[in-house]
Design a protein around this motif. Structure first.
Motif, PDB file in Angstrom:
ATOM      1  N   THR A  38     -53.645 -19.169 -20.550  1.00  0.00           N
ATOM      2  CA  THR A  38     -52.563 -19.733 -21.367  1.00  0.00           C
ATOM      3  C   THR A  38     -53.108 -20.382 -22.630  1.00  0.00           C
ATOM      4  O   THR A  38     -52.605 -20.132 -23.737  1.00  0.00           O
ATOM      5  N   ILE A  39     -54.130 -21.212 -22.475  1.00  0.00           N
ATOM      6  CA  ILE A  39     -54.714 -21.910 -23.625  1.00  0.00           C
ATOM      7  C   ILE A  39     -55.325 -20.914 -24.607  1.00  0.00           C
ATOM      8  O   ILE A  39     -55.060 -20.969 -25.820  1.00  0.00           O
ATOM      9  N   LEU A  40     -56.126 -19.988 -24.089  1.00  0.00           N
ATOM     10  CA  LEU A  40     -56.817 -19.028 -24.954  1.00  0.00           C
ATOM     11  C   LEU A  40     -55.822 -18.120 -25.670  1.00  0.00           C
ATOM     12  O   LEU A  40     -55.911 -17.922 -26.891  1.00  0.00           O
ATOM     13  N   ILE A  45     -52.975 -16.776 -30.851  1.00  0.00           N
ATOM     14  CA  ILE A  45     -51.757 -16.537 -31.624  1.00  0.00           C
ATOM     15  C   ILE A  45     -51.672 -17.514 -32.794  1.00  0.00           C
ATOM     16  O   ILE A  45     -51.393 -17.122 -33.942  1.00  0.00           O
ATOM     17  N   ILE A  46     -51.919 -18.799 -32.524  1.00  0.00           N
ATOM     18  CA  ILE A  46     -51.860 -19.820 -33.576  1.00  0.00           C
ATOM     19  C   ILE A  46     -52.899 -19.540 -34.657  1.00  0.00           C
ATOM     20  O   ILE A  46     -52.617 -19.612 -35.861  1.00  0.00           O
ATOM     21  N   LEU A  47     -54.110 -19.183 -34.231  1.00  0.00           N
ATOM     22  CA  LEU A  47     -55.192 -18.892 -35.180  1.00  0.00           C
ATOM     23  C   LEU A  47     -54.867 -17.666 -36.024  1.00  0.00           C
ATOM     24  O   LEU A  47     -55.124 -17.642 -37.242  1.00  0.00           O
ATOM     25  N   ALA A  48     -54.283 -16.650 -35.397  1.00  0.00           N
ATOM     26  CA  ALA A  48     -53.913 -15.433 -36.135  1.00  0.00           C
ATOM     27  C   ALA A  48     -52.857 -15.727 -37.193  1.00  0.00           C
ATOM     28  O   ALA A  48     -52.937 -15.232 -38.325  1.00  0.00           O
ATOM     29  N   VAL A  49     -51.880 -16.548 -36.848  1.00  0.00           N
ATOM     30  CA  VAL A  49     -50.823 -16.899 -37.797  1.00  0.00           C
ATOM     31  C   VAL A  49     -51.379 -17.715 -38.959  1.00  0.00           C
ATOM     32  O   VAL A  49     -50.990 -17.531 -40.115  1.00  0.00           O
ATOM     33  N   ILE A  50     -52.310 -18.607 -38.667  1.00  0.00           N
ATOM     34  CA  ILE A  50     -52.871 -19.466 -39.712  1.00  0.00           C
ATOM     35  C   ILE A  50     -53.759 -18.679 -40.672  1.00  0.00           C
ATOM     36  O   ILE A  50     -53.704 -18.876 -41.898  1.00  0.00           O
ATOM     37  N   THR A  51     -54.569 -17.756 -40.128  1.00  0.00           N
ATOM     38  CA  THR A  51     -55.581 -17.084 -40.952  1.00  0.00           C
ATOM     39  C   THR A  51     -55.053 -15.881 -41.724  1.00  0.00           C
ATOM     40  O   THR A  51     -55.651 -15.493 -42.731  1.00  0.00           O
ATOM     41  N   TYR A  60     -43.091 -16.063 -37.772  1.00  0.00           N
ATOM     42  CA  TYR A  60     -44.376 -16.426 -37.182  1.00  0.00           C
ATOM     43  C   TYR A  60     -44.633 -17.928 -37.252  1.00  0.00           C
ATOM     44  O   TYR A  60     -45.445 -18.446 -36.493  1.00  0.00           O
ATOM     45  N   PHE A  61     -43.963 -18.600 -38.143  1.00  0.00           N
ATOM     46  CA  PHE A  61     -44.006 -20.064 -38.137  1.00  0.00           C
ATOM     47  C   PHE A  61     -43.404 -20.593 -36.842  1.00  0.00           C
ATOM     48  O   PHE A  61     -43.972 -21.474 -36.183  1.00  0.00           O
ATOM     49  N   PHE A  62     -42.262 -20.032 -36.451  1.00  0.00           N
ATOM     50  CA  PHE A  62     -41.648 -20.420 -35.183  1.00  0.00           C
ATOM     51  C   PHE A  62     -42.507 -19.982 -33.995  1.00  0.00           C
ATOM     52  O   PHE A  62     -42.616 -20.696 -33.001  1.00  0.00           O
ATOM     53  N   LEU A  63     -43.122 -18.804 -34.115  1.00  0.00           N
ATOM     54  CA  LEU A  63     -43.969 -18.310 -33.035  1.00  0.00           C
ATOM     55  C   LEU A  63     -45.168 -19.221 -32.797  1.00  0.00           C
ATOM     56  O   LEU A  63     -45.526 -19.499 -31.644  1.00  0.00           O
ATOM     57  N   SER A  64     -45.793 -19.697 -33.872  1.00  0.00           N
ATOM     58  CA  SER A  64     -46.938 -20.595 -33.713  1.00  0.00           C
ATOM     59  C   SER A  64     -46.518 -21.909 -33.068  1.00  0.00           C
ATOM     60  O   SER A  64     -47.262 -22.482 -32.258  1.00  0.00           O
ATOM     61  N   ASN A  65     -45.314 -22.388 -33.393  1.00  0.00           N
ATOM     62  CA  ASN A  65     -44.799 -23.592 -32.743  1.00  0.00           C
ATOM     63  C   ASN A  65     -44.497 -23.331 -31.273  1.00  0.00           C
ATOM     64  O   ASN A  65     -44.688 -24.214 -30.421  1.00  0.00           O
ATOM     65  N   LEU A  66     -44.019 -22.127 -30.961  1.00  0.00           N
ATOM     66  CA  LEU A  66     -43.772 -21.762 -29.563  1.00  0.00           C
ATOM     67  C   LEU A  66     -45.083 -21.738 -28.776  1.00  0.00           C
ATOM     68  O   LEU A  66     -45.144 -22.237 -27.636  1.00  0.00           O
ATOM     69  N   ILE A  71     -48.772 -24.415 -24.823  1.00  0.00           N
ATOM     70  CA  ILE A  71     -50.023 -25.119 -24.506  1.00  0.00           C
ATOM     71  C   ILE A  71     -49.725 -26.521 -23.984  1.00  0.00           C
ATOM     72  O   ILE A  71     -50.322 -26.975 -23.002  1.00  0.00           O
ATOM     73  N   CYS A  72     -48.783 -27.197 -24.633  1.00  0.00           N
ATOM     74  CA  CYS A  72     -48.451 -28.577 -24.251  1.00  0.00           C
ATOM     75  C   CYS A  72     -47.818 -28.639 -22.862  1.00  0.00           C
ATOM     76  O   CYS A  72     -48.148 -29.536 -22.062  1.00  0.00           O
ATOM     77  N   ILE A  73     -46.915 -27.718 -22.553  1.00  0.00           N
ATOM     78  CA  ILE A  73     -46.292 -27.710 -21.229  1.00  0.00           C
ATOM     79  C   ILE A  73     -47.340 -27.495 -20.144  1.00  0.00           C
ATOM     80  O   ILE A  73     -47.367 -28.214 -19.132  1.00  0.00           O
TER      81      ILE A  73
END
Length: 312
Positions: A38-40, A45-51, A60-66, A71-73
């Motif tokens: 889950t973490i990895l 996904i977050i790293l791909a959206v940022i880079t 993809y802004f919403f996807l990175s927040n998802l 991760i938080c849950i």
């Protein structure tokens, strides 16, 4: 049973999935594997959206927040399961239990709102493509995120403050693997009528309104797609919604599955096992759904992989 104030009840006991000591190592490594995946997966996904600048869009802004929410849950629940399983200790302090309940409510509510926001984004992209960049501007996207987070925090704090007013019995065993609000209310010796009314009311608000928004959005989307003249246009439009629709189906499908299970079975163990499918599995599977079904996400993932290989 005699009632006791929470100041005299320093801890609850999470009964978990099973009492069989032989199964404890299996459960430990199962949850550890699910947590790491889950973490990895969500970090990638977050790293791909940022880079990747091509992914700097509302979708993809919403996807990175998802992904961040997933991760938080998982982090709110699984580390405590691992610790208790490893130490063969089922206890959890009162304040830790209440904190866990609060954070689960925050992130579950936030994810619910995010899925609705993502559905609205797809609705605007398909039904109003010429006005998409005007409607889904950064200001609106940021506002949707902040509003969703604010309402989720408000809901969680309200429930938590109401639980603080309750007195609990001496039998503080929670037949679950995490501190769920419904299970806490069942352990209270004081009157929980207001708490239950609040729970049902807020559940109808946080469940009904986002789900209604998702259904409305996809009704309009399907109607718009069916009016498209070309088969290629229809396929492209459906493909942009496929990943999100799969995540929505998994999120609400497992949630309704747990609700139905709680209605037809009296076994707390079976209900706990069913809850794994709702509170743990979707967070692990979501990154795979988006990475496998979405070409835009596959491209930056391949670039990241090539960079790592070249560095070696």
């Amino acid at each position: 049973m005699e009632p006791t104030n929470h100041t005299n009840a320093p801890e609850f006991f999470l009964l978990g999935l099973t009492d069989d000591p032989e199964l404890q190592p299996l459960i430990f490594y199962l949850f550890l594997s699910m947590y790491l995946v889950t973490i990895l997966g969500n970090l990638i996904i977050i790293l791909a959206v940022i880079t990747d600048s091509h992914l700097h869009t509302p979708m993809y802004f919403f996807l990175s927040n998802l992904s961040f929410t997933d991760i938080c849950i998982s982090t709110t629940i699984i580390p405590k399961i691992l610790l208790n399983t490893k130490e063969q200790n089922k206890s959890i302090a009162y304040i830790a239990c209440l904190t866990q309940t609060c954070f689960v409510l925050v992130f579950a509510g936030f994810e619910n709102c995010l899925l609705a926001a993502m559905a609205y984004d797809r609705y605007v992209a398909i039904c109003h493509p010429l006005r998409y960049t005007v409607i889904m501007n950064p200001h609106l996207c940021g506002l949707l995120i902040l509003l969703s987070l604010f309402l989720s925090i408000l809901d969680a704090l309200l429930h938590s403050l109401m639980v603080l007013q309750l007195s609990f019995c001496k039998d503080l065993e929670i037949p679950h693997f995490f501190c769920e609000l419904a299970q806490l209310l069942k352990l209270a010796c004081s009157d929980t009528l207001i708490n239950n009314m609040l729970t049902y009311f807020m559940a109808s608000i946080f469940g009904g309104i986002p789900l209604s928004g998702i259904i409305f959005s996809y009704t309009k989307i399907v109607s718009s797609i069916l009016r498209m003249p070309s088969a290629g246009g229809k396929h492209k439009a459906f493909s942009t919604c496929g990943s999100h629709l799969s995540v929505v189906s998994l999120f609400y499908g497992t949630g309704f599955g747990v609700y139905i299970s709680s209605s037809v079975t009296d076994s707390h163990r079976k209900l706990a096992v069913a809850s794994v499918m709702y509170i743990v599995v979707p967070q692990m599977v979501n990154p795979f759904i988006y990475s496998l079904r979405n070409r835009d996400v596959k491209r930056p993932l391949k670039k990241l992989t090539r960079r790592k290989l070249s560095l070696r």
